[in-house]
Write an enzyme that holds these catalytic residues in place. Structure first.
Site, short mmCIF file in Angstrom:
data_model
loop_
_atom_site.label_atom_id
_atom_site.label_comp_id
_atom_site.label_asym_id
_atom_site.label_seq_id
_atom_site.Cartn_x
_atom_site.Cartn_y
_atom_site.Cartn_z
N LYS A 218 47.37 47.59 54.90
CA LYS A 218 47.01 46.60 53.87
C LYS A 218 45.51 46.31 53.90
O LYS A 218 44.83 46.26 52.87
CB LYS A 218 47.81 45.32 54.09
CG LYS A 218 47.31 44.12 53.34
CD LYS A 218 47.52 44.26 51.85
CE LYS A 218 46.70 43.23 51.11
NZ LYS A 218 47.35 42.63 50.00
N CYS A 272 41.35 38.18 48.44
CA CYS A 272 41.85 39.40 49.09
C CYS A 272 40.71 40.32 49.47
O CYS A 272 40.38 40.49 50.63
CB CYS A 272 42.82 40.11 48.16
SG CYS A 272 44.02 38.99 47.44
N1 SAJ Z 1 35.57 43.87 41.01
C1 SAJ Z 1 34.37 44.47 40.71
N2 SAJ Z 1 34.39 45.75 40.25
C2 SAJ Z 1 35.55 46.45 40.09
C3 SAJ Z 1 36.76 45.85 40.41
C4 SAJ Z 1 36.75 44.54 40.87
O1 SAJ Z 1 33.29 43.88 40.85
O2 SAJ Z 1 35.46 47.60 39.66
C5 SAJ Z 1 35.59 42.48 41.51
C6 SAJ Z 1 36.39 41.55 40.61
O3 SAJ Z 1 35.62 41.06 39.55
C7 SAJ Z 1 36.80 40.48 41.60
C8 SAJ Z 1 36.99 41.25 42.90
O4 SAJ Z 1 36.29 42.45 42.74
O5 SAJ Z 1 35.79 39.51 41.77
C9 SAJ Z 1 38.43 41.51 43.28
O6 SAJ Z 1 39.19 41.90 42.14
P1 SAJ Z 1 40.26 43.10 42.18
O7 SAJ Z 1 40.85 43.25 40.85
O8 SAJ Z 1 39.62 44.30 42.76
O9 SAJ Z 1 41.32 42.68 43.27
P2 SAJ Z 1 42.25 41.38 43.55
O10 SAJ Z 1 41.59 40.62 44.64
O11 SAJ Z 1 42.58 40.65 42.31
O12 SAJ Z 1 43.58 42.11 44.09
C10 SAJ Z 1 43.47 43.02 45.20
C11 SAJ Z 1 44.27 44.31 44.88
N3 SAJ Z 1 43.98 45.34 45.87
C12 SAJ Z 1 43.63 46.59 45.51
O13 SAJ Z 1 43.52 46.94 44.35
C13 SAJ Z 1 43.39 47.55 46.63
C14 SAJ Z 1 45.75 43.99 44.88
O14 SAJ Z 1 46.51 45.19 44.73
C15 SAJ Z 1 46.14 43.30 46.21
O15 SAJ Z 1 47.52 42.97 46.22
C16 SAJ Z 1 45.34 42.02 46.32
O16 SAJ Z 1 43.95 42.38 46.36
C17 SAJ Z 1 45.77 41.30 47.59
O17 SAJ Z 1 46.53 40.33 47.47
O18 SAJ Z 1 45.39 41.72 48.68
#
Ligand code: SAJ
Length: 439
Positions: A218, A272
């Site tokens: 994870k 996360c």
């Molecule tokens: N972000 C970027 N660029 C991107 C993608 C995201 O700057 O290309 C930023 C977002 O704006 C945000 C942050 O990253 O601030 C996190 O967003 P996210 O969509 O990447 O992730 P979370 O935190 O909403 O959810 C993640 C997911 N993990 C993965 O995709 C590996 C989700 O599947 C997990 O279940 C979750 O963390 C968790 O609970 O751990």
């Protein structure tokens, strides 16, 4: 089976609903009386999740899901409580916080320990205890087991497992059922029983492993994403330096069949991705220089946004900044640990008025016209879908000065320039020069 879900937050509550729909008798437990009262009155405390409201109301009405502040005896106990890291209070010392070394963060397992103590009075031989919270390696066979033993429980006959959730906020109900699941028992027996239980409501593959591997997997998933975003953010800055447009460059690089860059932005927020890598660093500080650097790059992005803002506004008196977006990512209503609010805080520290709009966050759901009125700078920090429809010509008629800073590469820079705006886009500081050079 009778299931007791400890923690009714973003994960625990939808999980309890999905388990109830699959035919289990579920008791959802939360320490917050207000959450229990709200649910008992048929109101949800979690919004903006597709399909959750219908599902929740149906299982609450049928009685398949009951809620309470105290656990009851059950066959299966699920721990779905938060595991934050110990960090600063509020944003008062944000700049100092951004300077803090990556090795200074420690997982705060107080909620896990408290939830474990809470079930000590009802757990018995033959029960399955599953940790779903994201935890540092060796929490299931360490903290959880030890906490029950300290409470005088004979843990010999209790089955322990870790089954990390991997759902994406915004799409939780669908992903809870359809994602593949990793289930790791502390013993073979525990793994077998836990896998069978998850197969009763998961349609994706349920893969068996051991508890510590499941814990690390994870953390690896979220660290992978953090490092990938850090790489995109680093290239955004390289592109600004070289006069290349990072959004175009990433699009082109991603045409390669084995390259998949994520997107740069004002920082990485949420509970996360911005937290989990620290659990790996804490477990092995001397072996994680890449992970620490990635964290540092992402954590400092709000400061970089402020550098772009300073450049854009140099020599101009700024009284009001209109900020688009408060939540930590697009199309969700969660503004905890949001880089958008960090930037808003840094802006306010410079003495300007900061007017924030966010259609998904109640506190900021004001009319767009109100934030644009007399603004000197428009700054986009969260790429909500609704912002695609903003008409730059209409905004041009409302603002005081025509300056735009887009930190997500969402707005059509050309259209805003045609409407009279001076545009700065994260990752493409010198785009105009590049176009001129190519011409
Ligand atoms: N972000 C970027 N660029 C991107 C993608 C995201 O700057 O290309 C930023 C977002 O704006 C945000 C942050 O990253 O601030 C996190 O967003 P996210 O969509 O990447 O992730 P979370 O935190 O909403 O959810 C993640 C997911 N993990 C993965 O995709 C590996 C989700 O599947 C997990 O279940 C979750 O963390 C968790 O609970 O751990």
């Amino acid at each position: 089976m009778k299931v007791c879900v400890m923690g009714l937050g973003y994960i625990g509550f939808p999980t309890a609903c999905v388990m109830a729909r699959a035919g289990h008798q579920v008791l959802g437990v939360d320490v917050k009386q207000s959450v229990i009262d709200k649910l008992n009155a048929g109101q949800l405390h979690i919004v903006n999740e597709d399909g959750l409201e219908e599902l929740a109301l149906s299982v609450l009405q049928s009685g398949a899901l009951r809620v309470s502040t105290t656990p009851e005896p059950a066959d299966v106990f699920i721990l779905a409580v938060p595991t934050p890291f110990q960090h600063h209070d509020g944003q008062a010392d944000l700049k100092a916080e951004l300077e803090r070394p990556e090795t200074a963060y420690q997982a705060d397992l107080a909620y896990v320990a408290a939830a474990t103590r809470a079930i000590a009075s009802v757990v018995k031989a033959g029960n399955l205890v599953v940790v779903e919270s994201t935890v540092p390696p060796h929490t299931t066979d360490g903290i959880v087991l030890a906490t029950l033993q300290e409470a005088g429980i004979d843990t010999e006959e209790i089955l322990f497992a870790h089954a990390p959730e991997r759902v994406l906020p915004g799409n939780i109900v669908h992903e809870l059922v359809h994602n593949n699941r990793i289930v790791g028992g502390m013993t073979r027996d525990a793994s077998k029983v836990a896998v069978k239980f998850y197969q009763s409501f998961v349609q994706g593959q349920v893969v068996e492993t051991d508890a510590t591997t499941a814990e690390l997997v994870k953390l690896m998933e979220n660290t992978f994403r953090d490092v990938n975003i850090a790489l995109a953010n680093e290239f955004a800055r390289v592109c600004e330096h070289l006069g290349v447009n990072v959004w175009e460059a990433i699009k082109l690089a991603n045409l390669h069949p084995r390259v998949n860059f994520l997107r740069p932005g004002p920082g990485v927020g949420g509970h996360c991705i911005a937290v989990d890598p620290y659990f790996v660093v804490e477990a092995a500080p001397h072996l994680t220089s890449l992970i620490q650097t990635a964290r540092r790059v992402n954590r400092r992005m709000p400061l970089h946004v402020m550098e772009l803002y300073a450049e854009l506004t140099r020599g101009t008196e700024i009284r009001k900044v209109a900020v688009l977006g408060a939540s930590y990512k697009a199309n969700v209503g969660d503004d905890r640990e949001s880089p958008a609010l960090e930037v808003a805080h840094l802006l306010a520290e410079t003495g300007v008025e900061v007017a924030i709009h966010d259609p998904h966050v109640d506190a900021y759901n004001t009319p767009l016209a109100a934030i644009f009125s007399q603004a000197d700078v428009v700054m986009l920090l969260t790429d909500h879908k609704v912002y695609d429809a903003i008409d730059p010509l209409a905004v041009a008629g409302q603002v005081h000065q025509h300056l735009l800073l887009d930190t997500r590469g969402q707005l059509n820079a050309e259209a805003w320039r045609r409407a009279g705006f001076q545009v700065s886009q994260l990752g493409s500081g010198a785009a105009e020069d590049v176009v001129a050079h190519r011409a």
